[in-house]
Design a protein around this motif. Structure first.
Motif, PDB file in Angstrom:
ATOM      1  N   ASP A  51      30.304  39.622  30.074  1.00 54.79           N
ATOM      2  CA  ASP A  51      30.986  40.874  30.482  1.00 54.79           C
ATOM      3  C   ASP A  51      30.722  41.023  31.896  1.00 54.79           C
ATOM      4  OD1 ASP A  51      31.240  41.167  27.791  1.00 54.79           O
ATOM      5  OD2 ASP A  51      29.283  42.244  27.522  1.00 54.79           O
ATOM      6  N   LEU A  52      31.746  41.705  32.578  1.00 55.99           N
ATOM      7  CA  LEU A  52      31.958  41.787  34.110  1.00 55.99           C
ATOM      8  C   LEU A  52      31.355  43.379  34.203  1.00 55.99           C
ATOM      9  CD1 LEU A  52      32.530  40.387  36.546  1.00 55.99           C
ATOM     10  CD2 LEU A  52      34.847  41.152  36.411  1.00 55.99           C
ATOM     11  N   TYR A  53      30.123  43.592  35.156  1.00 63.86           N
ATOM     12  CA  TYR A  53      29.595  44.586  35.208  1.00 63.86           C
ATOM     13  C   TYR A  53      29.892  45.074  36.789  1.00 63.86           C
ATOM     14  CZ  TYR A  53      26.762  44.555  31.117  1.00 63.86           C
ATOM     15  OH  TYR A  53      26.233  44.559  29.878  1.00 63.86           O
ATOM     16  N   PHE A  54      30.032  46.472  37.119  1.00 63.21           N
ATOM     17  CA  PHE A  54      30.469  46.818  38.234  1.00 63.21           C
ATOM     18  C   PHE A  54      29.373  47.829  38.704  1.00 63.21           C
ATOM     19  CE2 PHE A  54      34.516  45.308  37.394  1.00 63.21           C
ATOM     20  CZ  PHE A  54      35.120  44.918  38.446  1.00 63.21           C
ATOM     21  N   ALA A  55      28.503  47.843  39.443  1.00 61.49           N
ATOM     22  CA  ALA A  55      27.374  48.972  39.922  1.00 61.49           C
ATOM     23  C   ALA A  55      28.052  50.016  40.351  1.00 61.49           C
ATOM     24  CB  ALA A  55      26.354  48.335  40.829  1.00 61.49           C
ATOM     25  N   ASN A  56      29.387  49.892  41.311  1.00 60.89           N
ATOM     26  CA  ASN A  56      30.088  51.038  41.814  1.00 60.89           C
ATOM     27  C   ASN A  56      31.299  50.608  42.023  1.00 60.89           C
ATOM     28  OD1 ASN A  56      29.539  50.665  44.783  1.00 60.89           O
ATOM     29  ND2 ASN A  56      27.623  50.831  43.991  1.00 60.89           N
ATOM     30  N   VAL A  57      32.557  51.054  41.729  1.00 56.87           N
ATOM     31  CA  VAL A  57      33.908  50.656  41.793  1.00 56.87           C
ATOM     32  C   VAL A  57      34.152  51.058  43.254  1.00 56.87           C
ATOM     33  CG1 VAL A  57      34.402  50.093  39.573  1.00 56.87           C
ATOM     34  CG2 VAL A  57      34.934  52.534  40.760  1.00 56.87           C
ATOM     35  N   GLU A  58      35.071  50.132  43.787  1.00 56.75           N
ATOM     36  CA  GLU A  58      35.759  50.451  45.060  1.00 56.75           C
ATOM     37  C   GLU A  58      37.327  50.623  44.832  1.00 56.75           C
ATOM     38  OE1 GLU A  58      34.113  47.948  47.811  1.00 56.75           O
ATOM     39  OE2 GLU A  58      32.324  48.772  48.004  1.00 56.75           O
ATOM     40  N   GLU A  59      37.921  51.192  45.822  1.00 51.37           N
ATOM     41  CA  GLU A  59      39.464  51.008  45.688  1.00 51.37           C
ATOM     42  C   GLU A  59      40.008  49.881  45.514  1.00 51.37           C
ATOM     43  OE1 GLU A  59      43.443  53.082  47.984  1.00 51.37           O
ATOM     44  OE2 GLU A  59      41.223  53.423  48.752  1.00 51.37           O
ATOM     45  N   LYS A  60      39.456  48.697  46.382  1.00 52.47           N
ATOM     46  CA  LYS A  60      39.989  47.501  46.347  1.00 52.47           C
ATOM     47  C   LYS A  60      39.892  46.729  44.958  1.00 52.47           C
ATOM     48  CE  LYS A  60      35.887  45.390  48.004  1.00 52.47           C
ATOM     49  NZ  LYS A  60      35.235  44.720  48.919  1.00 52.47           N
ATOM     50  N   ASP A  61      39.065  47.353  44.013  1.00 53.44           N
ATOM     51  CA  ASP A  61      38.857  46.741  42.761  1.00 53.44           C
ATOM     52  C   ASP A  61      40.027  47.047  41.732  1.00 53.44           C
ATOM     53  OD1 ASP A  61      36.191  45.674  43.347  1.00 53.44           O
ATOM     54  OD2 ASP A  61      35.281  47.712  42.754  1.00 53.44           O
ATOM     55  N   SER A  62      40.997  47.941  42.056  1.00 48.86           N
ATOM     56  CA  SER A  62      42.036  48.030  41.260  1.00 48.86           C
ATOM     57  C   SER A  62      43.017  46.981  41.171  1.00 48.86           C
ATOM     58  CB  SER A  62      43.089  49.368  41.997  1.00 48.86           C
ATOM     59  OG  SER A  62      42.215  50.602  41.683  1.00 48.86           O
ATOM     60  N   ARG A  63      43.200  46.621  39.867  1.00 49.83           N
ATOM     61  CA  ARG A  63      44.223  45.471  39.718  1.00 49.83           C
ATOM     62  C   ARG A  63      44.484  45.560  38.373  1.00 49.83           C
ATOM     63  NH1 ARG A  63      41.929  41.182  42.380  1.00 49.83           N
ATOM     64  NH2 ARG A  63      43.785  39.892  41.729  1.00 49.83           N
ATOM     65  N   ASN A  64      45.722  44.892  37.980  1.00 47.61           N
ATOM     66  CA  ASN A  64      46.110  44.783  36.525  1.00 47.61           C
ATOM     67  C   ASN A  64      45.895  43.511  35.607  1.00 47.61           C
ATOM     68  OD1 ASN A  64      48.094  43.557  37.765  1.00 47.61           O
ATOM     69  ND2 ASN A  64      49.687  44.913  37.309  1.00 47.61           N
ATOM     70  N   ASP A  65      45.227  42.664  36.174  1.00 42.22           N
ATOM     71  CA  ASP A  65      45.155  41.165  35.648  1.00 42.22           C
ATOM     72  C   ASP A  65      43.642  40.718  35.665  1.00 42.22           C
ATOM     73  OD1 ASP A  65      44.807  40.935  38.384  1.00 42.22           O
ATOM     74  OD2 ASP A  65      46.556  39.241  38.571  1.00 42.22           O
ATOM     75  N   TYR A  66      42.848  41.461  34.926  1.00 39.10           N
ATOM     76  CA  TYR A  66      41.524  40.979  35.124  1.00 39.10           C
ATOM     77  C   TYR A  66      41.609  40.135  33.556  1.00 39.10           C
ATOM     78  CZ  TYR A  66      39.071  44.018  38.442  1.00 39.10           C
ATOM     79  OH  TYR A  66      38.770  44.319  39.577  1.00 39.10           O
ATOM     80  N   CYS A  67      41.447  38.951  33.838  1.00 41.14           N
ATOM     81  CA  CYS A  67      41.338  38.186  32.687  1.00 41.14           C
ATOM     82  C   CYS A  67      40.068  37.372  32.415  1.00 41.14           C
ATOM     83  CB  CYS A  67      42.458  37.038  32.727  1.00 41.14           C
ATOM     84  SG  CYS A  67      44.046  37.630  33.072  1.00 41.14           S
ATOM     85  N   CYS A  68      39.628  37.349  31.181  1.00 41.63           N
ATOM     86  CA  CYS A  68      38.501  36.622  30.638  1.00 41.63           C
ATOM     87  C   CYS A  68      38.892  35.427  30.077  1.00 41.63           C
ATOM     88  CB  CYS A  68      37.528  37.535  29.850  1.00 41.63           C
ATOM     89  SG  CYS A  68      36.070  36.608  29.368  1.00 41.63           S
TER      90      CYS A  68
END
Length: 1130
Positions: free
Chosen positions: A150-167
């Motif tokens: 699993d992919l954890y974010f401690a806090n998200v930033e604007e640059k984390d926006s994307r529509n192709d997170y693939c596992c």
């Protein structure tokens, strides 16, 4: 034996009786015994759609063991039975479920977790997070992928926006990578959301992104503040910890017991301990920190261990009535429990009278035949079970000797001999050896009988040769065999020279003389080594060291070649070596660390350190100096010092700036010069101390006084000059004078080559040197102005003439006469009268002589000859040409001599004219004699050929089957020249008969052979055409009349409807065809007699149609395998 199994699951190969993996004593198969596993497979992996895999299972025993294969639904078992095989089956290709993943929308600064949930599959499993372009998602202290994927974010930033997170989930052992549907993550920025609001509203909205203290996401909060972790000894412990918060928390690891994390690898969120031991147990604390607070979690690590053997039960062979103890001890955490089994059943079901059973041992006090069984010790705890087998065989037999009777052995004098007598006996047996002709047991310290019955004879002699008998006896009887022993001579070596001292760059040769027993020569192998390192068969790859059997050659010897060279001889019975020590000599290394001390005006002490002498003592040291201001860089010898000394007091001259260097000398040569010392300068002391040497002069009308300059140590002060005075010799006029600073003065003179008296004196600022002495010099020279007169030319022989001439007057030489020069050239040949191009030859005669010999002339030719005088300036005019002719000589040898035809008693010779006739050719002298393979030679026969133009000769009346040598000389009126030779043999009777009339070259014979070949070709063509028109085997008709039901079923399966099911194979996978091929073989098929695929069988063409369908039945054209490329872990 090998078995082919079909299906999936865990397969267990069980022998009818439970088996053991090894026994302490090898029991012959002729004796009744329990079964023993002798061969089994290892763990296998069954890939999806693989229909076949092979499990090997072989055993021995008496009676012959029977075996059966059982399938158990058991995925994993810890075992040490030597009889089970684990087969891991991957049920299908792992896939992510087809699902619709809703987009995720969070505000900037919030935590979030992207779940992977990889499918189950055959481990190992590798997880990767990438975008659709296969670029890794960057990970840091803010973004972390857990061990579960699993992919954890401690806090998200604007640059984390994307529509192709693939596992991506990779299964290397399945050669498969699967991908989860892409996930869309949108991070809303409050600034962007409120661009249209007032500045007051924007500020209040931005405050909604609250800074907060850390909160642990891993381990999850429901696990509490602490958790227990059980890890097995030797495994790798991985603890992970990740927290959300703003600012991003920092992760720290420690142990509350103040134990340092030595050897532990911590990487922010992960603590890794490899090869865990019991020392690693205890509490590990993970703490997440930022400036607002902390959050922590304690991991209680418990180290446990599966069962492992500390003492295994040992198999044994015993006799009736004997006793033994089976010991079985195991360690582990928790402590394993011990259970005993007999032939696979609990021991309680097989009680034996008098046996004492404890948890860790069984004691047998009166073994009986019914005790023969496989005893198993089973140790188990919560982490697994291990099994150990021990075979107890109760056997009573007379000794069985397993070594062949009348076995022959050989040994070398001085070595040990081993005569074998392998046996099996129960009860225990006594072994004795004796010589057959002595009939009594062997006695003495040289004889030793091993437990397995082998007789060892130490330090054998020739008297030990003969026949020996081995007797083995126990309570059931005795048995004997005979062994024969031959004694061979020991191999001997001698390397020469023994101790070699060789300078570098030379060639060294070592020879290894060897002597070997005639029976061992076939196995003798020689090799060479240096300091224990064996050379290749032929030496070194660069060819500098060459090995040719017993000879070793080292070319261009260097210091690295020094060492001990051994020649090693190896035979089938012995080996020996001999060593030669090679010492390499070289010039010494240059002395080092030159030091000046005790500095004085006229002396200084020079000290140095000696370099490596390279195995040759230093004889002396040469001290050189450099101090010539006019010639810097010129070094001269100052003194020599004995080789044992490393210091010298050096005498010095005034007004010289010295620099010193030292050269070491040994028997090989001189070392390179040492680095130069520091400078040492002496003060001036007076006038020059040496008188100048005699000057010289040259150049016409100019007198050059080339004076040898004073050396630096002869000048004695600054301001060196030369005072030059001169006058014509014998004249009463005053001396002319000129002072120069250079050591060269050019003086114009009125006459050529006139004598002058010259004096040169050295002076410096402190005064003049010694009074000089007068020397005679001549002014410059000019060319001679007259030519000598040729008086006569005497012909000595056809190639040499003597020339006599008159000298020119001394006053016409205009200098110092150096000698006379003769020039000659050939104008024409008297043989054919043709003119020759001018090609001059020159010969000089030094000094005032009046004759000379001119050699190397061509015979029977016309020549022109001139002469001139020359001095130091150059050559004078030539005389008028003198014409002379050389007489005839003997010719050169003929250009070639060939034997062009040989018969029974005749030989035909052919030759070419000589290149140089040296006269008028009158004919040839042909000689021949017998030279058969004996020391005696036949009489020389002469034939004078008086026709010069004849190019060949036919010799007859020769002896058949005889070797002759022929000599041919060309002749003129002066005689015959050097011979050219050739050898040949006449033919014998049988060879002559076979070659009679040279039938093979006759036209009619060649035509006959061509006609026969053409008829044969036509006949073969007709036969081939008829064979293809008929004569086919009607296999197709035979199959139609008697169809094979198995074949028909295969055809139906092969050409039936295509089914698209979930079990269809991966692209490029290979299916085994063994079962299908066996089922479709026809009863009269010839496939079993051929090689390779029967679908390709086409023995003569007639089988192609009958078996055309074989390849189509279940065949697979491709043998490739499905592969995938795995990305590296980010």
């Amino acid at each position: 034996m090998g078995m082919l199994l079909s299906g999936r699951g865990l397969f267990l190969c069980i022998i009818f009786f439970l088996l053991k993996s090894s026994t302490a004593i090898e029991i012959p198969l002729s004796v009744q015994q329990v079964p023993t596993i002798t061969k089994q497979s290892t763990v296998q992996v069954a890939f999806p759609f693989d229909e076949y895999f092979q499990i090997e299972c072989e055993a021995k025993g008496n009676p012959q063991p029977t075996m059966r294969i059982l399938q158990e639904v058991m995925m994993e078992a810890r075992e040490d039975t030597g009889m089970n095989e684990r087969v891991k089956d991957s049920r299908g290709v792992p896939k992510f479920p087809k699902e619709k993943i809703d987009p995720l929308e969070v505000e900037e600064g919030d935590p979030i977790v992207l779940l992977c949930n990889p499918p189950k599959g055959l481990p190992p499993l590798h997880i990767y997070w990438m975008n659709i372009e296969l670029e890794h998602i960057g990970q840091n202290e803010r973004v972390y992928m857990s061990q579960q994927g699993d992919l954890y974010f401690a806090n998200v930033e604007e640059k984390d926006s994307r529509n192709d997170y693939c596992c991506f989930a990779a299964f290397p052992r399945l050669r498969t990578i699967v991908q989860k549907m892409p996930m869309k993550l949108t991070v809303n920025s409050l600034k962007h959301a409120n661009e249209s609001s007032s500045s007051t509203d924007v500020g209040s909205k931005a405050n909604l992104i609250k800074e907060r203290k850390p909160r642990l996401l891993l381990p999850p909060k429901d696990s509490g503040s602490s958790s227990d972790i059980i890890i097995l000894k030797g495994d790798t412990l991985i603890l992970e910890c990740f927290a959300e918060g703003l600012p991003t928390p920092q992760i720290e690891w420690d142990r509350p017991s103040n134990i340092l994390l030595n050897g532990k690898k911590s990487n922010d969120s992960i603590l890794k301990v490899e090869n865990v031991s019991f020392h690693d147990k205890g509490v590990y604390r993970c703490t997440a920190k930022n400036f607002l607070g902390t959050d922590s979690h304690d991991f209680h690590v418990i180290v446990q261990e599966p069962p492992r053997w500390s003492k295994r039960p040992q198999s044994g062979v015993y006799s009736t009535g004997s006793s033994c103890i089976l010991m079985c001890e195991a360690e582990g955490e928790p402590q394993p429990t011990i259970k005993w089994r007999v032939n696979g059943a609990p021991y309680d079901n097989h009680p034996f009278t008098g046996d004492v059973i404890f948890p860790r041992e069984i004691s047998f006090t009166n073994l009986q035949p019914n005790h023969t069984a496989v005893f198993q010790c089973e140790a188990s705890n919560v982490h697994g079970t291990i099994l150990a087998n021990a075979n107890i065989d109760v056997v009573d037999v007379r000794p069985l000797i397993q070594t062949e009777d009348e076995e022959s052995y050989a040994a070398v004098v001085g070595y040990s001999a081993f005569l074998h007598c392998d046996f099996f006996a129960s009860p225990e047996a006594l072994v004795s050896w004796q010589k057959v002709d002595e009939a009594k047991p062997l006695e003495g310290s040289r004889y030793y009988v091993h437990e397995n019955g082998t007789l060892q004879i130490n330090k054998t002699t020739e008297e030990d040769a003969g026949s020996y008998s081995c007797w083995v006896e126990n309570a059931k009887g005795k048995t004997a065999v005979t062994a024969n022993l031959d004694i061979r001579n020991a191999t001997q070596l001698h390397v020469s020279p023994k101790n070699v001292r060789v300078p570098t760059s030379l060639t060294l040769e070592l020879h290894c003389a060897n002597k070997c027993d005639s029976h061992l020569k076939h196995s003798l192998k020689l090799s060479w080594s240096k300091d224990g390192d064996v050379f290749g068969t032929n030496g070194t790859e660069d060819g500098r060291i060459i090995i040719d059997g017993a000879n070793l050659t080292i070319n261009n010897v260097s210091l690295e070649d020094q060492g001990a060279y051994a020649c090693l001889a190896q035979t089938s019975l012995d080996s020996t070596a001999d060593i030669a020590h090679v010492t390499v000599l070289d010039v010494p290394d240059p002395p080092e660390n030159l030091l000046l001390s005790e500095r004085q005006n006229r002396s200084v002490r020079l000290t140095w350190e000696a370099g490596d002498d390279h195995n040759s003592n230093v004889n002396e040291y040469i001290v050189e100096f450099e101090g010539n201001k006019e010639e810097p860089g010129r070094w001269e010898v100052l003194t020599r010092v004995q080789g044992k000394e490393t210091t010298a007091m050096l005498p010095l001259a005034p007004y010289v700036r010295y620099q010193f260097r030292v050269i070491a000398v040994n028997e090989v040569g001189r070392s390179p010069p040492s680095p130069p010392s520091d400078h040492h300068e002496t003060p001036p002391a007076g006038t020059p101390v040496h008188q100048l040497k005699k000057p010289c002069s040259k150049n016409a009308f100019i007198m050059n006084s080339f004076m040898e300059p004073l050396k630096s140590m002869e000048q004695n002060g600054p301001g060196l000059e030369y005072r030059v005075t001169w006058k014509p010799q014998g004249a009463s006029m005053e001396w002319e004078e000129e002072t120069v600073t250079n050591h060269t003065l050019r003086v114009m003179t009125p006459t050529v080559y006139a004598p002058y008296d010259v004096q040169v004196q050295a002076i410096n600022q402190l005064g003049a040197g010694p009074e000089p002495q007068s020397v005679t010099l001549y002014s410059g020279e000019d060319y001679p102005d007259i030519a000598p007169v040729i008086q006569k030319v005497d012909v000595i022989n056809s190639t040499v003439v003597k020339v006599t001439w008159s000298t020119i007057p001394k006053d016409r030489v205009h200098g110092h006469l150096k000698g006379y020069q003769i020039t000659w050239w050939k104008t024409k040949s008297l043989s054919d009268g043709r003119a020759q191009p001018k090609k001059e030859n020159i010969l000089r005669f030094p000094g005032p002589r009046t004759y000379g010999m001119v050699p190397s002339l061509e015979a029977f030719s016309e020549f022109y000859l001139t002469i001139l005088a020359y001095n130091s300036k150059g050559a004078g005019p030539e005389s008028e040409p003198h014409v002379f002719q050389t007489p005839e000589g003997v010719p050169e040898q003929p250009a070639f001599l060939k034997v062009i035809r040989v018969d029974k008693d005749t030989v035909t010779l052919s030759w070419g004219r000589p290149k140089k006739l040296n006269g008028n050719l009158t004919g040839y002298l042909l000689q021949y004699q017998i030279i058969n393979d004996t020391s005696e030679i036949g009489e020389l026969n002469d034939i004078n050929i008086m026709t010069p133009s004849k190019p060949s000769w036919h010799l007859s009346n020769l002896n058949a089957t005889t070797r002759y040598k022929f000599y041919l000389r060309a002749c003129t009126t002066k005689g015959c020249g050097k011979p050219i030779t050739e050898e040949s043999s006449t033919l014998g009777e049988e060879k002559y008969a076979g070659l009679y009339d040279d039938i093979a070259t006759q036209g009619w014979f060649i035509g006959l052979m061509c006609a026969i070949a053409l008829l044969t070709l036509i006949l073969l063509t007709v036969c081939f055409v008829r064979r293809n028109k008929g004569g086919k085997y009607s296999v197709k008709e035979k199959e139609d009349l008697h169809p094979d039901p198995e074949v028909q079923s295969v055809k139906d399966e092969t050409f039936g409807e295509y089914s698209d099911s979930d079990e269809k194979p991966l692209k490029g996978s290979l299916r085994s065809l063994n079962r299908n091929i066996q089922a479709t073989e026809s009863a009269d098929s010839l496939v079993e007699y051929g090689e390779g695929d029967h679908g390709l069988f086409n023995e003569d063409g007639s089988f192609i149609g009958a078996y055309a369908g074989s390849k189509e039945k279940g065949s697979v054209e491709s043998n490739g395998s499905s592969t995938a490329t795995f990305p590296l872990r980010a």
